[in-house]
Enzyme design. Structure first.
Site, PDB file in Angstrom:
ATOM      1  N   GLU A 132       0.844  -1.189   0.000  1.00 46.57           N
ATOM      2  CA  GLU A 132       0.000   0.000   0.000  1.00 46.57           C
ATOM      3  C   GLU A 132       0.884   1.244   0.000  1.00 46.57           C
ATOM      4  OE1 GLU A 132      -3.706  -1.973   2.565  1.00 46.57           O
ATOM      5  OE2 GLU A 132      -2.780  -0.102   3.243  1.00 46.57           O
ATOM      6  N   ILE A 341      32.889  -3.741 -18.763  1.00 46.71           N
ATOM      7  CA  ILE A 341      33.715  -4.495 -19.716  1.00 46.71           C
ATOM      8  C   ILE A 341      33.256  -4.251 -21.152  1.00 46.71           C
ATOM      9  CG2 ILE A 341      34.229  -6.856 -20.495  1.00 46.71           C
ATOM     10  CD1 ILE A 341      34.398  -7.620 -17.492  1.00 46.71           C
ATOM     11  N   GLU A 367       9.691  -7.648  -2.531  1.00 47.35           N
ATOM     12  CA  GLU A 367       9.625  -8.797  -1.617  1.00 47.35           C
ATOM     13  C   GLU A 367      10.626  -8.667  -0.460  1.00 47.35           C
ATOM     14  OE1 GLU A 367       9.070 -12.777  -3.042  1.00 47.35           O
ATOM     15  OE2 GLU A 367       8.340 -12.065  -4.977  1.00 47.35           O
TER      16      GLU A 367
END
Length: 391
Positions: A132, A341, A367
């Site tokens: 929320e 790289i 999460e």
């Protein structure tokens, strides 16, 4: 081709190795060159493809099927493999499992019979509506209410950052039923996507395009039978589902990291600088060594947590938090090195390492953010130390 030697580790059984091989072949054929120009349409297509391929049967086992059970190692292997091939495919699989997981683990026979055949076949898209605006990691602070009205509950409130929001056929929604203050006052409900009073208030755009939305519930009426488990069990349901799937977030990060390492190794071997391959530069070798180390360390933590859960541990809070924290943070570092790289090509839109750079960032937040995982790990360590002193 990514390193597969980890499959010989004692964490795995032969069925896991067969699963990894079969999914690798499927992903290489089905996910190559997938069009991502329409995120919603592609996500719907992926859910259907995963269902047709039989992979969603792992995401939310049906207790009515004697051969079906929640196997966290399988979930992790699937997420790692899908993430290595296509980030949105991993998202589609994971959110289907997270959304239907509450029904699989805690739903009534009727709820399971109604929804699981559809979600497992890819015919219905599921969503997990927990966060929320003022309660993300602090689940006990949920403000959305579910008020009893005769044989129904009326949902009022808001949910945000809901994956599959706007395309889901069902939402597992957590709301306060007033049974008790804090975490003990929460309950879980199944809300079909076309329920009157449920509105898609906002679609949320993020750096790696996924279907996300803010939901509003205004006089949204659902029958009593829509409640999952008993009143007041919402927090237990949410934490149990997240406890299963948290390790798989680390597995997705591992898949991204493996792909980044593969791309970096190829680049270092083929790209020349000052008349020799990049791979001959000691600084590049040092980066590649650190990347390989992070990949293997992540895999060990992830599959330890999954193996522990599959062996019957009721909770793997500490192990899953460690796996999620380390693997997501390490993957961010691995991918950043891969971009470096690649030089200028690393930040060119459409390059694999550029897309990985965008994909990985959210995994350190959703999460349970990295900071929350540190709190979880510390509390577990303190509790264990106190128990040893008291024993």
């Amino acid at each position: 081709m990514s390193d597969k030697s980890f499959l010989s580790w004692p964490f795995f059984d032969d069925p896991h190795r067969v699963l990894a091989e079969e999914l690798e072949g499927w992903a290489a054929e089905k996910l190559s060159g997938l069009d991502h120009s329409d995120t919603d349409a592609t996500c719907r297509k992926l859910v259907a493809m995963l269902g047709q391929g039989g992979w969603l049967t792992y995401s939310a086992p049906d207790p009515a099927d004697p051969d079906s059970r929640m196997d966290v190692r399988s979930l992790c292997l699937i997420r790692e493999t899908l993430a290595r091939h296509d980030g949105l495919a991993d998202f589609a699989f994971a959110m289907q499992g997270l959304g239907a997981g509450s029904i699989s683990l805690f739903g009534s026979e009727t709820q399971r019979a109604t929804w699981l055949p559809r979600t497992r076949a890819g015919n219905a898209i599921a969503a997990f509506a927990l966060s929320e605006p003022r309660s993300g990691s602090d689940v006990a602070n949920i403000e959305m209410t579910a008020s009893k009205d005769g044989d129904d509950y009326i949902l009022e409130g808001e949910k945000t950052w809901i994956s599959n929001g706007g395309i889901a056929d069902l939402y597992v929604v957590f709301a306060r039923t007033g049974d008790a203050p804090g975490a003990r006052g929460l309950s879980a409900f199944i809300v079909p996507g076309d329920t009157p009073g449920l509105e898609i208030a906002e679609r949320i755009d993020v750096v790696a395009p996924h279907p996300l939305a803010r939901l509003e519930f205004k006089n949204c009426r659902v029958p009593t039978e829509a409640m999952i488990g008993a009143s007041g069990q919402g927090f237990k349901i949410a934490m149990s589902v997240l406890d299963v799937f948290r390790s798989t977030v680390g597995a997705a990060a591992l898949g991204f990291a493996r792909r980044a390492l593969d791309e970096a190794l190829t680049r270092a071997a083929k790209r020349e600088l000052f008349g020799a391959p990049l791979a001959e530069l000691q600084l590049v070798q040092g980066q590649l060594a650190e990347m390989a180390l992070d990949v293997d360390a992540s895999a060990l933590l992830i599959y330890r947590a999954a193996w522990t859960k599959d062996r019957g541990a009721p909770r793997v809070t500490r192990e899953a938090a460690m796996a999620k924290l380390y693997a997501t943070e390490a993957a961010q570092s691995v991918i950043d090195k891969a971009v470096q790289i690649h030089g200028g090509d690393g930040v060119r839109c459409g390059q694999i390492v550029e897309s990985l750079y965008r994909e990985i960032r959210a995994l350190r937040i959703y999460e349970g953010a990295s900071e929350v995982q540190k709190v979880v790990i510390a509390r577990q360590a303190l509790a264990e130390a106190a128990a040893l002193e008291g024993g």
